[in-house]
Design a protein around this motif. Sequence first.
Motif, PDB file in Angstrom:
ATOM      1  N   ARG A   1     -16.037   1.206   8.021  1.00 43.68           N
ATOM      2  CA  ARG A   1     -16.629   0.835   5.862  1.00 43.68           C
ATOM      3  C   ARG A   1     -15.699   2.085   6.451  1.00 43.68           C
ATOM      4  NH1 ARG A   1     -15.367   0.393   1.385  1.00 43.68           N
ATOM      5  NH2 ARG A   1     -15.886   1.612   0.192  1.00 43.68           N
ATOM      6  N   ALA A   2     -15.227   3.241   6.831  1.00 43.86           N
ATOM      7  CA  ALA A   2     -14.159   4.090   6.737  1.00 43.86           C
ATOM      8  C   ALA A   2     -12.502   3.748   6.871  1.00 43.86           C
ATOM      9  CB  ALA A   2     -14.180   5.418   8.032  1.00 43.86           C
ATOM     10  N   GLU A   3     -12.113   2.093   8.125  1.00 43.38           N
ATOM     11  CA  GLU A   3     -11.497   2.257   8.093  1.00 43.38           C
ATOM     12  C   GLU A   3     -11.076   1.413   6.674  1.00 43.38           C
ATOM     13  OE1 GLU A   3     -11.983  -1.345  11.026  1.00 43.38           O
ATOM     14  OE2 GLU A   3     -12.069  -0.015  12.497  1.00 43.38           O
ATOM     15  N   GLU A   4     -12.155  -0.056   5.789  1.00 45.05           N
ATOM     16  CA  GLU A   4     -11.859   0.120   4.270  1.00 45.05           C
ATOM     17  C   GLU A   4     -11.465   1.348   3.806  1.00 45.05           C
ATOM     18  OE1 GLU A   4     -15.578  -1.944   3.472  1.00 45.05           O
ATOM     19  OE2 GLU A   4     -15.792  -2.872   5.120  1.00 45.05           O
ATOM     20  N   ILE A   5     -11.934   2.459   3.199  1.00 42.59           N
ATOM     21  CA  ILE A   5     -11.512   3.178   2.819  1.00 42.59           C
ATOM     22  C   ILE A   5      -9.927   3.796   3.455  1.00 42.59           C
ATOM     23  CG2 ILE A   5     -12.100   6.187   2.192  1.00 42.59           C
ATOM     24  CD1 ILE A   5     -15.079   5.200   3.393  1.00 42.59           C
ATOM     25  N   VAL A   6      -9.778   4.187   4.333  1.00 42.18           N
ATOM     26  CA  VAL A   6      -8.585   4.335   4.682  1.00 42.18           C
ATOM     27  C   VAL A   6      -7.526   3.066   3.835  1.00 42.18           C
ATOM     28  CG1 VAL A   6      -6.669   4.532   6.406  1.00 42.18           C
ATOM     29  CG2 VAL A   6      -8.792   5.487   6.843  1.00 42.18           C
ATOM     30  N   ASP A   7      -8.319   1.930   4.262  1.00 43.66           N
ATOM     31  CA  ASP A   7      -7.193   0.326   3.540  1.00 43.66           C
ATOM     32  C   ASP A   7      -7.189   0.598   1.916  1.00 43.66           C
ATOM     33  OD1 ASP A   7      -6.674  -0.368   6.248  1.00 43.66           O
ATOM     34  OD2 ASP A   7      -8.023  -1.694   6.168  1.00 43.66           O
ATOM     35  N   GLU A   8      -7.974   1.023   1.776  1.00 46.87           N
ATOM     36  CA  GLU A   8      -8.376   0.927   0.446  1.00 46.87           C
ATOM     37  C   GLU A   8      -7.246   2.055  -0.225  1.00 46.87           C
ATOM     38  OE1 GLU A   8     -12.507   0.921  -0.840  1.00 46.87           O
ATOM     39  OE2 GLU A   8     -12.753  -0.399  -0.375  1.00 46.87           O
ATOM     40  N   ALA A   9      -7.389   3.954   0.430  1.00 47.12           N
ATOM     41  CA  ALA A   9      -6.584   4.646  -0.235  1.00 47.12           C
ATOM     42  C   ALA A   9      -5.403   4.181  -0.261  1.00 47.12           C
ATOM     43  CB  ALA A   9      -7.245   5.111   0.102  1.00 47.12           C
ATOM     44  N   ARG A  10      -4.481   3.528   1.164  1.00 49.62           N
ATOM     45  CA  ARG A  10      -3.503   2.944   1.644  1.00 49.62           C
ATOM     46  C   ARG A  10      -3.132   2.360   0.194  1.00 49.62           C
ATOM     47  NH1 ARG A  10      -3.993   1.038   6.295  1.00 49.62           N
ATOM     48  NH2 ARG A  10      -3.563   3.434   7.238  1.00 49.62           N
ATOM     49  N   THR A  11      -3.800   1.147   0.182  1.00 52.55           N
ATOM     50  CA  THR A  11      -2.922   0.478  -1.274  1.00 52.55           C
ATOM     51  C   THR A  11      -2.970   0.789  -2.693  1.00 52.55           C
ATOM     52  OG1 THR A  11      -4.382  -1.222  -0.212  1.00 52.55           O
ATOM     53  CG2 THR A  11      -3.734  -1.082  -2.632  1.00 52.55           C
ATOM     54  N   LEU A  12      -4.409   2.637  -2.661  1.00 57.11           N
ATOM     55  CA  LEU A  12      -3.769   3.098  -4.377  1.00 57.11           C
ATOM     56  C   LEU A  12      -2.697   3.772  -4.271  1.00 57.11           C
ATOM     57  CD1 LEU A  12      -7.399   3.882  -4.778  1.00 57.11           C
ATOM     58  CD2 LEU A  12      -5.926   2.172  -5.883  1.00 57.11           C
ATOM     59  N   LEU A  13      -2.670   4.396  -2.999  1.00 55.59           N
ATOM     60  CA  LEU A  13      -1.291   5.664  -2.540  1.00 55.59           C
ATOM     61  C   LEU A  13       0.170   4.330  -3.277  1.00 55.59           C
ATOM     62  CD1 LEU A  13       0.072   7.993  -1.868  1.00 55.59           C
ATOM     63  CD2 LEU A  13      -0.056   6.959   0.235  1.00 55.59           C
ATOM     64  N   SER A  14      -0.324   3.300  -2.389  1.00 53.85           N
ATOM     65  CA  SER A  14       1.367   2.148  -2.762  1.00 53.85           C
ATOM     66  C   SER A  14       1.989   1.771  -4.148  1.00 53.85           C
ATOM     67  CB  SER A  14       0.899   0.912  -1.508  1.00 53.85           C
ATOM     68  OG  SER A  14       2.095   0.114  -1.519  1.00 53.85           O
ATOM     69  N   GLU A  15       0.190   1.431  -4.540  1.00 53.39           N
ATOM     70  CA  GLU A  15       0.596   0.927  -5.635  1.00 53.39           C
ATOM     71  C   GLU A  15       0.944   2.081  -6.923  1.00 53.39           C
ATOM     72  OE1 GLU A  15      -3.259  -0.227  -6.696  1.00 53.39           O
ATOM     73  OE2 GLU A  15      -3.763  -1.850  -6.078  1.00 53.39           O
ATOM     74  N   ALA A  16       0.794   3.240  -6.630  1.00 51.71           N
ATOM     75  CA  ALA A  16       1.042   5.126  -7.382  1.00 51.71           C
ATOM     76  C   ALA A  16       2.696   5.213  -7.433  1.00 51.71           C
ATOM     77  CB  ALA A  16       0.235   6.103  -7.303  1.00 51.71           C
ATOM     78  N   GLU A  17       3.096   4.805  -6.301  1.00 51.93           N
ATOM     79  CA  GLU A  17       4.401   4.642  -5.785  1.00 51.93           C
ATOM     80  C   GLU A  17       5.411   3.703  -6.092  1.00 51.93           C
ATOM     81  OE1 GLU A  17       4.053   6.979  -0.745  1.00 51.93           O
ATOM     82  OE2 GLU A  17       3.993   4.444  -1.246  1.00 51.93           O
ATOM     83  N   GLN A  18       4.629   3.249  -6.447  1.00 51.84           N
ATOM     84  CA  GLN A  18       5.341   1.564  -6.874  1.00 51.84           C
ATOM     85  C   GLN A  18       5.447   2.083  -8.717  1.00 51.84           C
ATOM     86  OE1 GLN A  18       3.581  -2.122  -5.633  1.00 51.84           O
ATOM     87  NE2 GLN A  18       4.324  -2.212  -3.951  1.00 51.84           N
ATOM     88  N   ALA A  19       4.543   2.305  -8.893  1.00 55.68           N
ATOM     89  CA  ALA A  19       4.675   2.932 -10.314  1.00 55.68           C
ATOM     90  C   ALA A  19       5.849   3.454 -10.699  1.00 55.68           C
ATOM     91  CB  ALA A  19       3.150   2.810 -10.814  1.00 55.68           C
ATOM     92  N   GLY A  20       6.179   4.474 -10.050  1.00 52.57           N
ATOM     93  CA  GLY A  20       6.534   5.708 -10.301  1.00 52.57           C
ATOM     94  C   GLY A  20       5.542   6.661 -10.686  1.00 52.57           C
ATOM     95  N   ASP A  21       4.244   7.112 -10.342  1.00 53.52           N
ATOM     96  CA  ASP A  21       3.004   7.686 -10.554  1.00 53.52           C
ATOM     97  C   ASP A  21       3.623   9.443 -10.112  1.00 53.52           C
ATOM     98  OD1 ASP A  21       1.261   9.558 -11.680  1.00 53.52           O
ATOM     99  OD2 ASP A  21      -0.128   8.019 -11.851  1.00 53.52           O
ATOM    100  N   GLY A  22       4.313  10.332  -9.662  1.00 52.54           N
ATOM    101  CA  GLY A  22       4.438  11.234  -8.822  1.00 52.54           C
ATOM    102  C   GLY A  22       2.773  12.137  -8.481  1.00 52.54           C
ATOM    103  N   GLU A  23       2.684  12.612  -9.575  1.00 57.31           N
ATOM    104  CA  GLU A  23       1.005  13.273  -9.828  1.00 57.31           C
ATOM    105  C   GLU A  23      -0.095  12.836  -9.070  1.00 57.31           C
ATOM    106  OE1 GLU A  23      -2.546  15.031 -12.882  1.00 57.31           O
ATOM    107  OE2 GLU A  23      -0.408  15.598 -13.127  1.00 57.31           O
ATOM    108  N   ARG A  24       0.104  11.147  -8.762  1.00 60.20           N
ATOM    109  CA  ARG A  24      -1.088  10.542  -8.682  1.00 60.20           C
ATOM    110  C   ARG A  24      -0.476  10.245  -7.072  1.00 60.20           C
ATOM    111  NH1 ARG A  24      -5.703   9.042  -8.632  1.00 60.20           N
ATOM    112  NH2 ARG A  24      -6.793   6.419  -8.624  1.00 60.20           N
ATOM    113  N   VAL A  25       0.916  10.411  -6.684  1.00 63.72           N
ATOM    114  CA  VAL A  25       1.095   9.806  -5.322  1.00 63.72           C
ATOM    115  C   VAL A  25       0.198  10.566  -4.913  1.00 63.72           C
ATOM    116  CG1 VAL A  25       3.345   9.795  -4.313  1.00 63.72           C
ATOM    117  CG2 VAL A  25       2.704   8.268  -5.549  1.00 63.72           C
ATOM    118  N   LEU A  26       1.011  12.798  -5.358  1.00 68.34           N
ATOM    119  CA  LEU A  26       0.236  13.114  -4.898  1.00 68.34           C
ATOM    120  C   LEU A  26      -1.422  13.720  -4.225  1.00 68.34           C
ATOM    121  CD1 LEU A  26       2.993  16.351  -6.496  1.00 68.34           C
ATOM    122  CD2 LEU A  26       2.480  15.448  -4.423  1.00 68.34           C
TER     123      LEU A  26
END
Length: 105
Positions: free
Chosen positions: A29-54
């Motif tokens: 489950r912890a692996e899944e959470i890390v993967d999910e967090a990585r995906t969300l971060l990637s999406e925020a980076e692509q969207a250019g949402d600096g606050e969300r990226v932080l």
Amino acid sequence: MHTAEFIVSSARLTELHECSALLRHTRQRAEEIVDEARTLLSEAEQAGDGERVLELTVQLDQARRSYCQVLNAYMVISRRITTERQAILQAQMEADRHAGLTGVA
């Protein structure tokens, strides 16, 4: 190994296996959470949402630290299982030796 000691060792080994199974599930489950967090971060980076990226960078770091803690606990339990098994086998071999058995089938 006396019967009572064998029963205690077997019970301890059973408990360690149960802990191992729980930690294995938690690790997955912890692996899944890390993967999910990585995906969300990637999406925020692509969207250019600096606050969300932080925010997501902090959350990803925390998820990774938590995963490492679970993984370390899993490794400790695995080592304890190995140690307990070895102690049981060694005690059985000693008991067989004292009973006059050679250990060869």
